[in-house]
Design a protein around this motif. Sequence first.
Motif, PDB file in Angstrom:
ATOM      1  N   LEU A  94       0.843  -1.100   0.053  1.00  0.00           N
ATOM      2  CA  LEU A  94      -0.170  -0.153   0.096  1.00  0.00           C
ATOM      3  C   LEU A  94       0.915   1.234   0.132  1.00  0.00           C
ATOM      4  O   LEU A  94       0.425   2.467  -0.128  1.00  0.00           O
ATOM      5  CB  LEU A  94      -0.834  -0.111   1.344  1.00  0.00           C
ATOM      6  CG  LEU A  94      -1.893  -1.258   1.348  1.00  0.00           C
ATOM      7  CD1 LEU A  94      -2.703  -1.049   2.685  1.00  0.00           C
ATOM      8  CD2 LEU A  94      -2.966  -0.821   0.081  1.00  0.00           C
ATOM      9  N   THR A  95       2.148   1.060  -0.128  1.00  0.00           N
ATOM     10  CA  THR A  95       2.953   2.530   0.098  1.00  0.00           C
ATOM     11  C   THR A  95       3.270   3.162  -1.159  1.00  0.00           C
ATOM     12  O   THR A  95       3.459   4.070  -1.318  1.00  0.00           O
ATOM     13  CB  THR A  95       4.446   1.813   0.695  1.00  0.00           C
ATOM     14  OG1 THR A  95       5.103   0.832  -0.084  1.00  0.00           O
ATOM     15  CG2 THR A  95       4.209   1.577   2.233  1.00  0.00           C
ATOM     16  N   TYR A  96       2.461   2.222  -2.176  1.00  0.00           N
ATOM     17  CA  TYR A  96       2.522   3.049  -3.768  1.00  0.00           C
ATOM     18  C   TYR A  96       1.475   3.471  -3.940  1.00  0.00           C
ATOM     19  O   TYR A  96       0.136   3.085  -3.625  1.00  0.00           O
ATOM     20  CB  TYR A  96       2.685   1.935  -4.781  1.00  0.00           C
ATOM     21  CG  TYR A  96       4.085   1.092  -4.509  1.00  0.00           C
ATOM     22  CD1 TYR A  96       5.256   1.821  -4.713  1.00  0.00           C
ATOM     23  CD2 TYR A  96       4.171  -0.264  -4.054  1.00  0.00           C
ATOM     24  CE1 TYR A  96       6.548   1.004  -4.436  1.00  0.00           C
ATOM     25  CE2 TYR A  96       5.464  -0.969  -4.173  1.00  0.00           C
ATOM     26  CZ  TYR A  96       6.634  -0.189  -4.131  1.00  0.00           C
ATOM     27  OH  TYR A  96       7.786  -0.881  -3.932  1.00  0.00           O
ATOM     28  N   LYS A  97       1.393   5.029  -4.167  1.00  0.00           N
ATOM     29  CA  LYS A  97       0.287   5.798  -4.064  1.00  0.00           C
ATOM     30  C   LYS A  97      -0.693   5.423  -5.716  1.00  0.00           C
ATOM     31  O   LYS A  97      -1.533   5.934  -5.647  1.00  0.00           O
ATOM     32  CB  LYS A  97       0.396   7.141  -4.132  1.00  0.00           C
ATOM     33  CG  LYS A  97       1.173   7.562  -2.662  1.00  0.00           C
ATOM     34  CD  LYS A  97       1.334   8.828  -2.205  1.00  0.00           C
ATOM     35  CE  LYS A  97       1.598   8.884  -0.822  1.00  0.00           C
ATOM     36  NZ  LYS A  97       1.682  10.424  -0.517  1.00  0.00           N
ATOM     37  N   SER A  98       0.147   4.966  -6.490  1.00  0.00           N
ATOM     38  CA  SER A  98      -0.356   4.906  -7.949  1.00  0.00           C
ATOM     39  C   SER A  98       0.331   3.646  -8.583  1.00  0.00           C
ATOM     40  O   SER A  98       1.582   3.507  -8.181  1.00  0.00           O
ATOM     41  CB  SER A  98      -0.416   6.162  -8.732  1.00  0.00           C
ATOM     42  OG  SER A  98       0.961   6.367  -9.311  1.00  0.00           O
ATOM     43  N   TRP A  99      -0.290   3.208  -9.524  1.00  0.00           N
ATOM     44  CA  TRP A  99       0.475   2.018 -10.172  1.00  0.00           C
ATOM     45  C   TRP A  99       1.680   2.413 -10.890  1.00  0.00           C
ATOM     46  O   TRP A  99       2.735   1.845 -11.108  1.00  0.00           O
ATOM     47  CB  TRP A  99      -0.611   1.268 -11.399  1.00  0.00           C
ATOM     48  CG  TRP A  99      -0.088   0.247 -12.135  1.00  0.00           C
ATOM     49  CD1 TRP A  99       0.396   0.451 -13.528  1.00  0.00           C
ATOM     50  CD2 TRP A  99       0.214  -1.190 -11.561  1.00  0.00           C
ATOM     51  NE1 TRP A  99       0.781  -1.084 -13.641  1.00  0.00           N
ATOM     52  CE2 TRP A  99       0.602  -1.910 -12.818  1.00  0.00           C
ATOM     53  CE3 TRP A  99       0.059  -1.485 -10.223  1.00  0.00           C
ATOM     54  CZ2 TRP A  99       0.850  -3.315 -12.491  1.00  0.00           C
ATOM     55  CZ3 TRP A  99       0.375  -2.926 -10.163  1.00  0.00           C
ATOM     56  CH2 TRP A  99       0.669  -3.678 -11.235  1.00  0.00           C
ATOM     57  N   SER A 100       1.811   3.527 -11.285  1.00  0.00           N
ATOM     58  CA  SER A 100       3.040   4.315 -11.962  1.00  0.00           C
ATOM     59  C   SER A 100       4.353   4.259 -11.188  1.00  0.00           C
ATOM     60  O   SER A 100       5.495   4.154 -11.424  1.00  0.00           O
ATOM     61  CB  SER A 100       2.995   5.483 -12.570  1.00  0.00           C
ATOM     62  OG  SER A 100       2.664   6.527 -11.656  1.00  0.00           O
ATOM     63  N   ASP A 101       3.957   4.197  -9.549  1.00  0.00           N
ATOM     64  CA  ASP A 101       4.975   4.169  -8.800  1.00  0.00           C
ATOM     65  C   ASP A 101       5.512   2.669  -8.496  1.00  0.00           C
ATOM     66  O   ASP A 101       6.526   2.479  -7.608  1.00  0.00           O
ATOM     67  CB  ASP A 101       4.427   4.593  -7.530  1.00  0.00           C
ATOM     68  CG  ASP A 101       4.084   6.304  -7.661  1.00  0.00           C
ATOM     69  OD1 ASP A 101       4.865   6.884  -8.377  1.00  0.00           O
ATOM     70  OD2 ASP A 101       3.408   6.767  -6.839  1.00  0.00           O
ATOM     71  N   VAL A 102       4.719   1.787  -8.802  1.00  0.00           N
ATOM     72  CA  VAL A 102       5.055   0.355  -8.411  1.00  0.00           C
ATOM     73  C   VAL A 102       6.418  -0.129  -9.360  1.00  0.00           C
ATOM     74  O   VAL A 102       6.329   0.413 -10.578  1.00  0.00           O
ATOM     75  CB  VAL A 102       3.867  -0.669  -8.969  1.00  0.00           C
ATOM     76  CG1 VAL A 102       4.220  -2.256  -8.721  1.00  0.00           C
ATOM     77  CG2 VAL A 102       2.845  -0.307  -7.865  1.00  0.00           C
ATOM     78  N   PRO A 103       7.390  -0.634  -8.744  1.00  0.00           N
ATOM     79  CA  PRO A 103       8.799  -1.146  -9.471  1.00  0.00           C
ATOM     80  C   PRO A 103       8.154  -2.035 -10.813  1.00  0.00           C
ATOM     81  O   PRO A 103       7.499  -2.619 -10.465  1.00  0.00           O
ATOM     82  CB  PRO A 103       9.385  -1.441  -8.398  1.00  0.00           C
ATOM     83  CG  PRO A 103       9.085  -1.275  -7.162  1.00  0.00           C
ATOM     84  CD  PRO A 103       7.622  -0.889  -7.222  1.00  0.00           C
ATOM     85  N   GLU A 104       9.009  -1.638 -11.917  1.00  0.00           N
ATOM     86  CA  GLU A 104       8.753  -2.409 -13.008  1.00  0.00           C
ATOM     87  C   GLU A 104       8.976  -3.884 -12.629  1.00  0.00           C
ATOM     88  O   GLU A 104       8.323  -4.748 -13.338  1.00  0.00           O
ATOM     89  CB  GLU A 104       9.752  -2.030 -14.284  1.00  0.00           C
ATOM     90  CG  GLU A 104       9.346  -0.567 -14.681  1.00  0.00           C
ATOM     91  CD  GLU A 104       7.990  -0.688 -15.487  1.00  0.00           C
ATOM     92  OE1 GLU A 104       7.516  -1.501 -15.983  1.00  0.00           O
ATOM     93  OE2 GLU A 104       7.349   0.316 -15.232  1.00  0.00           O
ATOM     94  N   LYS A 105      10.009  -4.262 -11.952  1.00  0.00           N
ATOM     95  CA  LYS A 105      10.315  -5.602 -11.529  1.00  0.00           C
ATOM     96  C   LYS A 105       9.099  -6.363 -11.083  1.00  0.00           C
ATOM     97  O   LYS A 105       8.682  -7.240 -11.381  1.00  0.00           O
ATOM     98  CB  LYS A 105      11.485  -5.844 -10.684  1.00  0.00           C
ATOM     99  CG  LYS A 105      12.133  -7.218 -10.359  1.00  0.00           C
ATOM    100  CD  LYS A 105      13.083  -7.171  -9.363  1.00  0.00           C
ATOM    101  CE  LYS A 105      13.547  -8.624  -9.289  1.00  0.00           C
ATOM    102  NZ  LYS A 105      14.688  -8.603  -8.401  1.00  0.00           N
ATOM    103  N   LEU A 106       8.185  -5.789 -10.059  1.00  0.00           N
ATOM    104  CA  LEU A 106       7.142  -6.095  -9.632  1.00  0.00           C
ATOM    105  C   LEU A 106       5.753  -6.337 -10.464  1.00  0.00           C
ATOM    106  O   LEU A 106       5.385  -7.362 -10.537  1.00  0.00           O
ATOM    107  CB  LEU A 106       6.703  -5.265  -8.193  1.00  0.00           C
ATOM    108  CG  LEU A 106       5.283  -5.869  -7.532  1.00  0.00           C
ATOM    109  CD1 LEU A 106       5.409  -7.317  -7.304  1.00  0.00           C
ATOM    110  CD2 LEU A 106       5.095  -4.978  -6.416  1.00  0.00           C
ATOM    111  N   LYS A 107       5.648  -5.194 -11.260  1.00  0.00           N
ATOM    112  CA  LYS A 107       4.843  -5.267 -12.328  1.00  0.00           C
ATOM    113  C   LYS A 107       5.038  -6.392 -13.378  1.00  0.00           C
ATOM    114  O   LYS A 107       4.076  -7.123 -13.814  1.00  0.00           O
ATOM    115  CB  LYS A 107       4.841  -3.999 -13.097  1.00  0.00           C
ATOM    116  CG  LYS A 107       4.436  -2.872 -12.381  1.00  0.00           C
ATOM    117  CD  LYS A 107       4.552  -1.534 -13.393  1.00  0.00           C
ATOM    118  CE  LYS A 107       4.110  -0.427 -12.667  1.00  0.00           C
ATOM    119  NZ  LYS A 107       4.282   0.816 -13.768  1.00  0.00           N
TER     120      LYS A 107
END
Length: 72
Positions: A47-60
Amino acid sequence: MFNVHTRANDKRVVIMMNQWFQPISDDDKVISELSNFLGTLKRSVPLTYKSWSDVPEKLKKSLWDYVKVIYY
């Protein structure tokens, strides 16, 4: 969702996408199942990521690879 996560390779469902990459199918159950499945995956994103664009590419990429294993 247990039946989706443990689905055998020969039972996988191919999901077609329209030009906006929205899932399309004649069977509403398939679309509903995909939506519920993706909902379970989002719980693995902190939940620490405020938007999908903040999620690291590796996790995506990791999440997308898992979706492809289940649905392709």
